[in-house]
Design an enzyme around this catalytic site. Structure first.
Site, PDB file in Angstrom:
ATOM      1  N   GLY A 189       0.830  -1.190   0.000  1.00 14.02           N
ATOM      2  CA  GLY A 189       0.000   0.000   0.000  1.00 14.02           C
ATOM      3  C   GLY A 189       0.871   1.248   0.000  1.00 14.02           C
ATOM      4  N   CYS A 190       0.280   2.360  -0.389  1.00 19.14           N
ATOM      5  CA  CYS A 190       1.062   3.600  -0.530  1.00 19.14           C
ATOM      6  C   CYS A 190       1.604   4.063   0.822  1.00 19.14           C
ATOM      7  CB  CYS A 190       0.211   4.680  -1.200  1.00 19.14           C
ATOM      8  SG  CYS A 190      -1.391   4.999  -0.437  1.00 19.14           S
ATOM      9  N   PHE A 191       0.732   4.109   1.846  1.00 11.77           N
ATOM     10  CA  PHE A 191       1.210   4.508   3.176  1.00 11.77           C
ATOM     11  C   PHE A 191       2.195   3.472   3.722  1.00 11.77           C
ATOM     12  CE2 PHE A 191      -2.859   6.989   3.523  1.00 11.77           C
ATOM     13  CZ  PHE A 191      -2.287   8.213   3.770  1.00 11.77           C
TER      14      PHE A 191
END
Lengths: 344, 344, 344, 344
Positions: free
Chosen positions: A150-152
């Site tokens: 995921g991006c985070f």
């Protein structure tokens, strides 16, 4: 060199759009197939006019059929939950980079709690390598299936990795993360309505963001005795691209600035896409549209603050997916990704 | 009712601009005098074209002379260090709201360290009431001189106050604060250059921001035994107005959501300019252009996160200054400030 | 003075939101009733959190019933076509300011062509005064029903009025108009999706914008022999508030800058909400959040360019509606509207 | 293939920054030298942190010395007036792409009037080919010196070219052009101060923009009997990259939409960097960061409106400069420039 034949499912969203942008310029691949449920039959450049003149492809249905057989690599850039529907019928030999959250978590109960849905083929999860490249590079070389982070989780994971690896922290770690509006996807919504978003800053998903267990799982694999006590708060910022994470930790032992710098250097000195920022400033502006993660820090007494900036759509999604594809397929890791950021 | 005669020194900056905007519409005052060093002789609305048609005043020199004698209240919205030059010669009877940092800190050594300059009239500091209105209202009623808080100090102070007052936290508190570009003032600079700032997010002044000692001093006065162990990190966000503070604390005792809500309600229930946000979202968008502070929180186990949003130019500067003036002069606290925010 | 009892139908959109913001601070009115189809039963400040603390009203259904009887004035800030449904059943004595396009055009066939719908009560149209205040003030004083102008029609009409009134132009006039994203309303859509809109500029509705016939009709009433040959092109600009119109005309006779200035001065010198900008710059930034229209011009040979800036939601909608209400009800024209613009 | 050795003088501004971004990824060149007056001795990536990791070059003084001898091509991306100082001493054999306005105009008096300075080496002007690639391609192939067009001149020139070439217009043409803030350069100024620019729209340089004579000269060379009666008005829009030009013309003969489309197709059908937009929308968002010009139009009766969008820093500066270098040096015209736009 023969070019890899690649396909993208979920080509109308922002993750997909970015995959197309990067794959169309990648010298080692041929983009053969782009699927998008709601746009099947439309020209790709009608949906993504930035690609006018660069492709004559049309979107197809996102279903597994004969067309998938001829592919070397398939990217799944679908909504969470859609990937697990298609995956059981994917051809065995096809390499897959899955950008959804469906196969990242190794604990089914944790998946259920954070994604608020049942998993329909959880037994397949064990076949996936978690694709935080700088942490798992060895397992990614030649891998068949990759769960792209995921991006985070990418941004925070890269910031925590040197601390966890070197056992630098004790007690709770606080992570304050800020994302741009592209993180909310291509579909208009109240939170991304221009008149509101341009001067808007707010927190969301307190204690409940689905990237938290992904971060903890990844770091526990780096160091099993890590406390894994993280308060993680995400925010919406009025920019388009980028995640900026501010990580607050308490040191487990007395350290100087040079000591911390050495740990970062030891961890990332040889990594092409991590740029350690000493004197300069970590700013999403300097990584936007690129696959770079910029990392810096500040220290006073036993308080350590780590700063990480990435482009959520590139290093946080499509770029890292291609970086992983390069490793999976024996290409140069930086191929197609060694692009300067655009500024202004 | 006779209108108060007021003057503003430092009327060309953003704090001053906002004072003019609010004072021109304030039914209890007459704006008599606007000083601005570099614009003396120019029409006010030539520098602030948003005020065209609303005032025919011209800027005068920011010096203390006969014109100050006739004033009831003078606002000093000058660069840090400029106020201490003028203050010794101000008329005794003149009420003063000082928006600079010159008279906020009670410890001369701390002032020197954080402002990196010598104080030239520190003995006058003891005559100032610290103007965080919701904390010091009683002392502000009828006060002669007020040191108006810094923008971050207002935002963070309002978030910490219920926690400190009720002794809710133990150990270190982490404060992650984000400000808009108007916080950098009216003078163009690299950090506020539009082509860069629109997609820029970065941290600055780690461990060194001059509002930190102001926060600690204010809260120690609320509760002398408070630990005052705060890591304070400021960030630049690509919006114009607003500060959003995310305050991470560890609870000193077991609490439920309702308990925390009660502490906030007890602290702020009667305060006109603090809005406790229960179900809704704390967002700078909902406070911009207003004197309101919106406060909310999230809780899990012993981890408490408090969210505060203010407009840095209003509650964080000009608005609070007028709120204080109202109290100093016996006017209704909300007079001239009871304005809905603009949205979109 | 007894306050007027006013209601707003269509209180959840941006025109309605702005009516609420301004009416809540208007000293001559009491806001009694706010209707919004989709939000009936919700608190107004849940939909418009900028109004938290300023109103405890709840939205009601937008239907004509007993509650309308007690009102003095009703604002209709509905989607085009919705007003004509309610209007036939409105109480006779109720003053109405209609912000939709339903009753602006005097020619039914033109209405049909530009709004692409049948009118269901066109015979009522003749009862409406067209509310471009600076042009029709006399007819507006004491008027019972007012068709409030469209945002572009206001901006362009104010720019053309001095030219048409004084017969300055010959041949075709070209109007290039640019609007902010708030002009597209409160409902999220592809054109107002933040990730796209922030760096987007495009033209739309070439030769087909429904404000064109409104402009022509209004100016023909000023001067019957005006040629009314206007090419009108609207554009979307990446700002939130504001319309900027650039009007290109060819002079019918030789003129100097001072001559043109005199015509503008003669037309607008006494008008409180038109500000003639001589040396300064006409910029939407200086009118945003206000009811002012700023007008300037440039001249070379027989080529005249007129610049007009307004806030589309204020002078272009809610502000002018209230300005008209003031005239209709015998209040001071500027009451509740004499507000400085916010900058920054 | 041996790579061309290229240098850039003026590498710290936005035109220079964009040249560096594109040249570092250009497979046919080696970037040898980057000059910047005020940053000599600094690392290039300290000034342009988006280039961190991609270059280890340091800025040198912008002076002509031995280092220039070894170059094949030199780009001059200097402030207007600086190029003419260096040019007389440049080596004869060196190919030069000059991005300043110093050698674009063929009439010294016109140069003096619009640039408000004397030319110090006007006799050299005749050696320059005007680099509007799509118009002058033949002369550019193998050329030794190129005067690269201004950003507005490129955008407007590309829009006018089919009209002038085919003799479509009669009488005056009105051009309404809008530019992003990057057009104002890298140096902070009042007009690009973020708090103001984000909601600002205004006109500037009425009848006086230095790109007007450049446009007229270029089109007169296409068709000597063209009337060259153009009203040209530039505007500042609150975006970063992009110019959008709206060109209003009156047709010289009766035409259908298909006729106009045919003229555009005949002119640009084979041009790689002009994209004719039929059904879609011309929007700066779709060309930003690219070398493409998107062109569309609307027609009613004898009124024709042409829309053109370019990225001012790419097709309007650095990109077209490299496109010209490719032609001057016998490289593929699209080399290093065939890059998809970034969206979002």
């Amino acid at each position: 060199m023969e070019r890899l034949k690649v396909g993208v499912f979920g080509g109308s969203g922002y993750g997909g759009s970015e995959l197309l942008r990067l794959l169309l310029g990648h010298p080692g691949v041929e983009l053969e197939l782009v699927g998008a449920h709601t746009h099947a039959g439309s020209r790709v450049d009608a949906v993504h006019p930035n690609l006018r003149g660069l492709t004559s492809l049309e979107f197809v249905e996102t279903k597994v059929d004969a067309r998938c057989e001829g592919l070397d690599v398939l990217f799944l850039s679908l909504p969470h939950g859609e990937s697990m529907k298609l995956t059981p019928s994917l051809p065995e030999g096809l390499k897959v980079v899955d950008l959804t959250g469906d196969f990242r978590l190794r604990d089914e109960e944790v998946f259920r709690r954070y994604y608020k849905r049942e998993h329909t083929c959880f037994s397949l999860q064990e076949r996936y390598v978690y694709g935080l490249t700088e942490v798992n590079r060895e397992a990614l070389v030649g891998a068949q299936r990759v769960a792209n982070p995921g991006c985070f989780a990418t941004c925070v994971g890269l910031g925590l990795y040197p601390l966890v690896k070197h056992g630098l922290t004790k007690g709770r770690v606080f992570v304050d993360a800020k994302t741009g509006s592209s993180g909310s996807g291509a579909k208009p919504s109240a939170g991304t309505h221009h008149p509101k978003r341009v001067n808007s800053f707010y927190a969301y998903k307190s204690f409940a963001h689905q990237h938290l267990p992904e971060i903890l799982q990844g770091m526990k694999e780096v160091r099993g005795d890590w406390e894994a006590d993280v308060v993680f708060q995400t925010h919406s910022a009025p920019m388009v691209r980028g995640i900026f994470a501010t990580i607050y930790a308490t040191l487990s032992r007395s350290m100087e600035v040079a000591d911390v710098a050495r740990c970062l250097e030891e961890t990332y000195g040889e990594q092409p896409f991590v740029r350690l920022v000493g004197d300069g400033v970590v700013d999403v502006n300097w990584v936007k549209t690129t696959n770079f993660a910029d990392i810096g820090f500040a220290l006073e007494g036993d308080a350590l603050i780590v700063f990480v900036a990435i482009d959520n759509l590139v290093k946080g999604a499509a770029g890292q997916a291609i970086q992983n594809m390069n490793l999976m397929c024996g290409l140069e890791e930086t191929m197609g990704l060694w692009l300067p950021g655009t500024h202004p």
